[in-house]
Design an enzyme around this catalytic site. Structure first.
Site, mmCIF file in Angstrom:
data_model
loop_
_atom_site.group_PDB
_atom_site.id
_atom_site.type_symbol
_atom_site.label_atom_id
_atom_site.label_comp_id
_atom_site.label_asym_id
_atom_site.label_seq_id
_atom_site.Cartn_x
_atom_site.Cartn_y
_atom_site.Cartn_z
ATOM 1 C CE LYS A 51 0.535 -0.655 -0.751
ATOM 2 N NZ LYS A 51 1.700 -0.388 -1.521
ATOM 3 C CD1 TRP A 56 10.005 -8.521 2.814
ATOM 4 C CD2 TRP A 56 8.071 -8.637 3.909
ATOM 5 N NE1 TRP A 56 10.236 -9.007 4.017
ATOM 6 C CE2 TRP A 56 8.994 -9.041 4.913
ATOM 7 C CE3 TRP A 56 6.859 -8.331 4.365
ATOM 8 C CZ2 TRP A 56 8.854 -9.247 6.140
ATOM 9 C CZ3 TRP A 56 6.322 -8.888 5.627
ATOM 10 C CH2 TRP A 56 7.480 -9.080 6.520
ATOM 11 C CG HIS A 113 -1.195 -5.924 -8.047
ATOM 12 N ND1 HIS A 113 -0.707 -6.548 -6.984
ATOM 13 C CD2 HIS A 113 -0.573 -4.805 -8.145
ATOM 14 C CE1 HIS A 113 0.345 -5.542 -6.663
ATOM 15 N NE2 HIS A 113 0.502 -4.369 -7.393
ATOM 16 C CB SER A 143 -1.344 -0.885 3.231
ATOM 17 O OG SER A 143 -0.324 -0.767 2.751
ATOM 18 N NE ARG A 261 0.841 2.398 5.690
ATOM 19 C CZ ARG A 261 0.226 2.206 7.009
ATOM 20 N NH1 ARG A 261 0.154 3.410 7.830
ATOM 21 N NH2 ARG A 261 -0.118 1.215 7.323
ATOM 22 N N GLY A 263 4.820 -1.265 7.942
ATOM 23 C CA GLY A 263 5.152 -2.986 7.850
ATOM 24 C C GLY A 263 4.758 -3.660 8.850
HETATM 25 P P1 A3P Z 1 2.113 -0.697 5.074
HETATM 26 O O1 A3P Z 1 1.514 0.402 4.242
HETATM 27 O O2 A3P Z 1 1.263 -1.433 5.900
HETATM 28 O O3 A3P Z 1 3.355 -0.295 5.746
HETATM 29 P P2 A3P Z 1 3.134 -4.004 -1.764
HETATM 30 O O4 A3P Z 1 4.465 -4.124 -1.917
HETATM 31 O O5 A3P Z 1 2.232 -5.189 -2.056
HETATM 32 O O6 A3P Z 1 2.681 -2.628 -2.364
HETATM 33 O O7 A3P Z 1 2.872 -3.905 -0.014
HETATM 34 C C1 A3P Z 1 3.615 -2.921 0.462
HETATM 35 C C2 A3P Z 1 3.200 -2.977 2.217
HETATM 36 O O8 A3P Z 1 4.232 -3.980 2.448
HETATM 37 C C3 A3P Z 1 3.389 -1.974 3.176
HETATM 38 O O9 A3P Z 1 2.678 -1.949 4.108
HETATM 39 C C4 A3P Z 1 4.994 -1.785 3.258
HETATM 40 O O10 A3P Z 1 5.396 -1.062 4.302
HETATM 41 C C5 A3P Z 1 5.017 -3.486 3.673
HETATM 42 N N1 A3P Z 1 6.364 -4.044 3.669
HETATM 43 C C6 A3P Z 1 7.140 -3.929 2.346
HETATM 44 N N2 A3P Z 1 8.314 -4.509 2.676
HETATM 45 C C7 A3P Z 1 8.182 -4.901 3.817
HETATM 46 C C8 A3P Z 1 9.137 -5.425 4.848
HETATM 47 N N3 A3P Z 1 10.283 -5.837 4.602
HETATM 48 N N4 A3P Z 1 8.542 -5.801 6.026
HETATM 49 C C9 A3P Z 1 7.285 -5.488 6.508
HETATM 50 N N5 A3P Z 1 6.461 -4.917 5.800
HETATM 51 C C10 A3P Z 1 6.867 -4.524 4.276
#
Ligand code: A3P
Length: 299
Positions: A51, A56, A113, A143, A261, A263
């Site tokens: 998370k 990203w 991870h 998250s 969710r 971000g």
């Molecule tokens: P949230 O649940 O706080 O929204 P991972 O890819 O490591 O599983 O991380 C997921 C988290 O990164 C989620 O956080 C997701 O919304 C956020 N995320 C993914 N892409 C993003 C982007 N382009 N900009 C901002 N947050 C992003």
């Protein structure tokens, strides 16, 4: 593309201790092949605690390397097929090791991870570039909680206070956040090929972070191209993009919560009670007292 499915969507995996870390069988079933993985010198390992912004940065890297050379990749191959999840052994799709071994592209972008001590040793021996992304512990908790609620491949999270207690006790999948972020931070002292990124910095100024990533990777991407990438990796476009929003993964229940969710930095304020926040801060001070690593919980 079938999407990732699980044979019994109603029985979630149990956590068990593996090499000192709470794990589920999806990430240990293929362990011998993971441990013996043969990294190549130009492989790029994207390492994170869950998370922290893995998807990203995976997408940023994919666009930097392959955005122009392989346009069909952008419209037909979900990000989890382009950037194999090294230790994964999910039903229906090949294991992370098989996907990585069969990647036709160079460099190979590989996600993990695993805490630093469990990373297959060939990555270090081959002096691979490692991009580590860290995110503040409170937003990770929130998250991770929502992710566990919606992902039937994750252990049952329970309610928020149960989840938070387990997380603070280091009893979440992949173990204590503190050890994970500090482990890679310490590793930088002896292994210089790690680029340590912060989620909060990416939210503050994505363009600057893409720039820094390019310097680390030795890429001279033209500025118009970098601007295009910054737009493509914006939260709203990734949320709309079926190749990056995991919409085809059947184990995820989007009625409970979206993968993309919010971000944001600071959503923890909408979840932590005053008492939970005080307890968290107290523990945090102890756990992080010996490190120079600093996080922002708002930007
Ligand atoms: P949230 O649940 O706080 O929204 P991972 O890819 O490591 O599983 O991380 C997921 C988290 O990164 C989620 O956080 C997701 O919304 C956020 N995320 C993914 N892409 C993003 C982007 N382009 N900009 C901002 N947050 C992003």
């Amino acid at each position: 593309m079938e999407g990732i499915d699980f044979p019994s969507m109603h029985s979630r995996p149990e956590l068990f201790e593996f090499e000192g870390i709470p794990m589920v069988h999806y990430f240990t079933d293929n362990w011998e092949n993971v441990r013996n993985f043969k990294a190549r010198p130009d492989d790029i390992l994207i390492a994170t605690y869950p998370k922290a912004g893995t998807t990203w940065v995976s997408y940023m890297l994919d666009l930097l390397y392959f955005g122009n050379t392989a346009p069909e990749r952008q419209t037909s191959l979900p990000i989890y097929m382009r950037v194999p999840f090294l230790e994964s052994a999910f039903p229906v799709i090949p294991t992370g090791v098989e996907l990585a071994d069969n990647l036709p592209t160079t460099p190979r972008l590989i996600k993990t991870h695993l805490p630093v001590q469990l990373v297959p040793k060939s990555f270090w021996e081959q002096n691979c570039r490692v991009v580590y992304i860290a995110r503040n512990a409170k937003d990770i908790a929130v998250s991770y909680f929502h992710f566990d609620r919606m992902n039937m491949g994750q252990p049952e999270p329970g309610d928020w206070s149960t989840f938070l207690k387990n997380y603070m006790d280091g009893k979440s999948l992949y173990g204590p956040w503190y050890d994970h972020v500090c482990g890679y931070w310490e590793k930088k002292k002896t292994y210089s090929n790690i680029h340590y990124m912060l989620f909060e910095d990416m939210v503050e100024d994505t363009g600057r972070e893409v720039e820094r990533l390019c310097s680390f990777l030795g890429l001279s991407t033209p500025s118009e191209e970098k601007e295009r990438i910054v737009k493509s990796v914006h939260f709203d476009s990734m949320k709309q993009n079926n190749m990056t929003n995991y919409s085809d993964v059947k184990a995820l229940d989007f009625k409970i919560s979206p993968f993309m969710r919010k971000g944001k930095v600071g959503d923890w304020k909408n979840h932590f009670t005053v008492a939970q926040n005080e307890q968290f801060d107290e523990l945090y001070k102890q756990k992080m007292k010996n490190t120079t690593l600093q996080f922002r919980t708002e930007v």
